[in-house]
Design a protein around this motif. Structure first.
Motif, PDB file in Angstrom:
ATOM      1  N   GLY A  82       0.804  -1.204   0.000  1.00 18.93           N
ATOM      2  CA  GLY A  82       0.000   0.000   0.000  1.00 18.93           C
ATOM      3  C   GLY A  82       0.840   1.258   0.000  1.00 18.93           C
ATOM      4  N   ILE A  83       1.887   1.273   0.826  1.00 16.92           N
ATOM      5  CA  ILE A  83       2.761   2.449   0.895  1.00 16.92           C
ATOM      6  C   ILE A  83       3.504   2.641  -0.423  1.00 16.92           C
ATOM      7  CG2 ILE A  83       4.811   3.392   2.022  1.00 16.92           C
ATOM      8  CD1 ILE A  83       3.831   2.027   4.606  1.00 16.92           C
ATOM      9  N   SER A  86       2.492   1.884  -3.277  1.00 19.03           N
ATOM     10  CA  SER A  86       1.580   2.279  -4.355  1.00 19.03           C
ATOM     11  C   SER A  86       1.404   3.790  -4.449  1.00 19.03           C
ATOM     12  CB  SER A  86       0.204   1.623  -4.140  1.00 19.03           C
ATOM     13  OG  SER A  86      -0.468   2.203  -3.028  1.00 19.03           O
ATOM     14  N   VAL A  87       1.785   4.519  -3.396  1.00 15.62           N
ATOM     15  CA  VAL A  87       1.678   5.978  -3.415  1.00 15.62           C
ATOM     16  C   VAL A  87       2.773   6.541  -4.323  1.00 15.62           C
ATOM     17  CG1 VAL A  87       1.757   8.069  -2.012  1.00 15.62           C
ATOM     18  CG2 VAL A  87       0.729   5.987  -1.088  1.00 15.62           C
ATOM     19  N   TYR A  97      -0.126   7.590   4.398  1.00 12.34           N
ATOM     20  CA  TYR A  97      -1.038   6.616   4.997  1.00 12.34           C
ATOM     21  C   TYR A  97      -2.478   6.756   4.502  1.00 12.34           C
ATOM     22  CZ  TYR A  97       2.640   5.265   8.317  1.00 12.34           C
ATOM     23  OH  TYR A  97       3.794   4.799   8.881  1.00 12.34           O
ATOM     24  N   ALA A 120      -2.608   5.234   1.095  1.00 14.34           N
ATOM     25  CA  ALA A 120      -2.303   3.800   1.094  1.00 14.34           C
ATOM     26  C   ALA A 120      -3.468   2.975   1.615  1.00 14.34           C
ATOM     27  CB  ALA A 120      -1.048   3.529   1.926  1.00 14.34           C
TER      28      ALA A 120
END
Length: 224
Positions: A115-116, A118-119, A143, A146
């Motif tokens: 998730g992180i 993907s930023v 955050y 994400a």
């Protein structure tokens, strides 16, 4: 005696309900403990893997790989039965909570890392240009973005770890499965096991549907 009397004996089921409910309460408590501790630990492992010095990154990678490769039952047995030889004695609940949290943390770490990552890097550069520090950037910028990637798979992992709480019966913890097994022996009838299965489904099915809804919602928000 018919199959209904053996497996769906309403009298036995009714008398076993207090026993099963005590086990259900312990199962819910264990599941919540593992989810909370595992989520916090998983976030820490993910941050170490992404931003710590290389030796610590390798340790984080080794931890996630090892915990994801080992069955939960093996981890639980090692903690409950092997640690006493090192002078560390844990109660059945504590051992189960530690084992489940350790395994859940590994899966949570991988989800959060993805998730992180993907930023877009441009978000970090923009935050830096505004004078935001690293932790403020993570909390205010990274955050929140994400989370749309993290929440659906993390919710699915939560369902899985709650199902794995049934393994705590191996170390004699009075979870739902252990209480159902004891009730089966007490009443000499397998109906309590059917009752436990019904309670598991009643508890987990809404969570499964919630997971599906979250996946659909965040996927639609991502497409927009």
């Amino acid at each position: 005696m018919s199959a209904v009397d053996i497996f769906f004996n309403t009298d036995v089921l009714w008398r076993s309900i207090p026993i099963l409910m005590r086990g259900l309460a312990n199962t819910v408590l264990l599941g919540l403990t593992a989810i909370i501790l595992g989520t916090l630990a998983g976030l820490g492992v993910a941050m170490v893997r992404l931003y710590a010095p290389r030796p610590l990154q390798l340790l984080a990678i080794g931890y996630t790989d090892l915990m994801r490769a080992m069955p939960v039952l093996v981890v639980l047995i090692l903690i409950y039965y092997a640690l006493p030889f090192a002078g560390i004695v844990l109660s059945s609940f504590t051992a189960a909570a530690v084992a489940l949290s350790m395994v859940f943390a590994a899966y949570a770490a991988e989800v959060m890392r993805a998730g992180i990552q993907s930023v877009p890097k441009g978000q970090f550069e923009a935050a830096s240009a505004l004078g935001l520090g690293f932790w403020l950037t993570m909390r205010k910028v990274v955050y929140p973005q994400a989370m749309r990637i993290v929440i659906p798979p993390h919710a699915s992992n939560c369902v899985s770890i709650i199902k794995d709480t049934s393994l705590a019966s191996v170390v004699a913890m009075s979870d739902l499965l252990k209480q159902a097994t004891d009730a089966q022996a007490l009443f000499a009838n397998p109906t309590p096991l059917i009752g436990a299965a019904i309670l598991y489904v009643a508890m987990l099915w809404p969570l499964v549907r919630l997971t599906g809804w979250l996946e659909h919602r965040f996927q639609r928000a991502y497409v927009r």
